[in-house]
Design a protein around this motif. Sequence first.
Motif, PDB file in Angstrom:
ATOM      1  N   MET A   1      -7.259   2.547  -8.080  1.00 37.15           N
ATOM      2  CA  MET A   1      -7.913   3.820  -7.760  1.00 37.15           C
ATOM      3  C   MET A   1      -9.387   3.565  -7.488  1.00 37.15           C
ATOM      4  N   PRO A   2      -9.954   4.195  -6.462  1.00 41.68           N
ATOM      5  CA  PRO A   2     -11.381   4.023  -6.177  1.00 41.68           C
ATOM      6  C   PRO A   2     -12.230   4.655  -7.274  1.00 41.68           C
TER       7      PRO A   2
ATOM      8  N   VAL B   1      -1.594   1.493  -9.658  1.00 44.04           N
ATOM      9  CA  VAL B   1      -2.271   1.338  -8.375  1.00 44.04           C
ATOM     10  C   VAL B   1      -3.778   1.228  -8.583  1.00 44.04           C
TER      11      VAL B   1
ATOM     12  N   ASN C   1      -3.992   5.934 -13.370  1.00 38.47           N
ATOM     13  CA  ASN C   1      -3.586   5.060 -12.269  1.00 38.47           C
ATOM     14  C   ASN C   1      -2.153   4.548 -12.359  1.00 38.47           C
TER      15      ASN C   1
ATOM     16  N   GLY D   1      -4.431   8.708  -0.173  1.00 44.32           N
ATOM     17  CA  GLY D   1      -4.322   7.251  -0.236  1.00 44.32           C
ATOM     18  C   GLY D   1      -4.762   6.654   1.072  1.00 44.32           C
ATOM     19  N   SER D   2      -4.546   5.458   1.285  1.00 48.33           N
ATOM     20  CA  SER D   2      -3.584   4.541   0.734  1.00 48.33           C
ATOM     21  C   SER D   2      -4.193   3.719  -0.406  1.00 48.33           C
ATOM     22  N   PHE D   3      -3.363   3.436  -1.406  1.00 45.64           N
ATOM     23  CA  PHE D   3      -3.771   2.667  -2.571  1.00 45.64           C
ATOM     24  C   PHE D   3      -2.904   1.415  -2.681  1.00 45.64           C
ATOM     25  N   GLU D   4      -3.503   0.350  -3.181  1.00 45.66           N
ATOM     26  CA  GLU D   4      -2.771  -0.908  -3.337  1.00 45.66           C
ATOM     27  C   GLU D   4      -2.095  -0.942  -4.703  1.00 45.66           C
TER      28      GLU D   4
ATOM     29  N   HIS E   1       0.849  -1.189   0.000  1.00 43.23           N
ATOM     30  CA  HIS E   1       0.000   0.000   0.000  1.00 43.23           C
ATOM     31  C   HIS E   1       0.881   1.234   0.000  1.00 43.23           C
TER      32      HIS E   1
END
Length: 145
Positions: free
Chosen positions: A69-70, A67, A78, A52-55, A26
């Motif tokens: 992104m929601p 990554v 991304n 973030g946090s982004f995976e 992350h």
Amino acid sequence: MKTAQSHQKSYADKRRKELKFAVGDHVFVKVAPMKGVMRFGKKDKLGPRFIGSFEILEKIGTLAYRVVMPPMRAKVHNVFHISILQKYMSNPSHVLNNEPLQQTPIMSYEKKPIQILDMQERRLRNKVIQMVKVKWLNHSEKEAT
């Protein structure tokens, strides 16, 4: 000139650290500061530096990562360069509150007081100020003001 460049490079090399991320880590994404631009609901000094946090989904080349992104950030590309990412260090005490907020159409929410936690009187030379500590809706007791 070569001596000055070498001298400056030695300072930069001491502070440089190798960043490597693995799939599934992350990360936070650095937001570029732009004067006068509204970023994620805040302007100028109060604007976030990282979001973030982004995976991490995959590594692209030697210095780029894709990554997750929601959906609300679907317009943001991304894939990010490694210099824009910062590792998220998980902390067991870091618990996110996942209660949904009641948002208005302009992506803000109203703070409503729930409970008065403490009351004090501050005495100045000529006057007395009443201080009240309030617990707010959608906030923990630690965030009471």
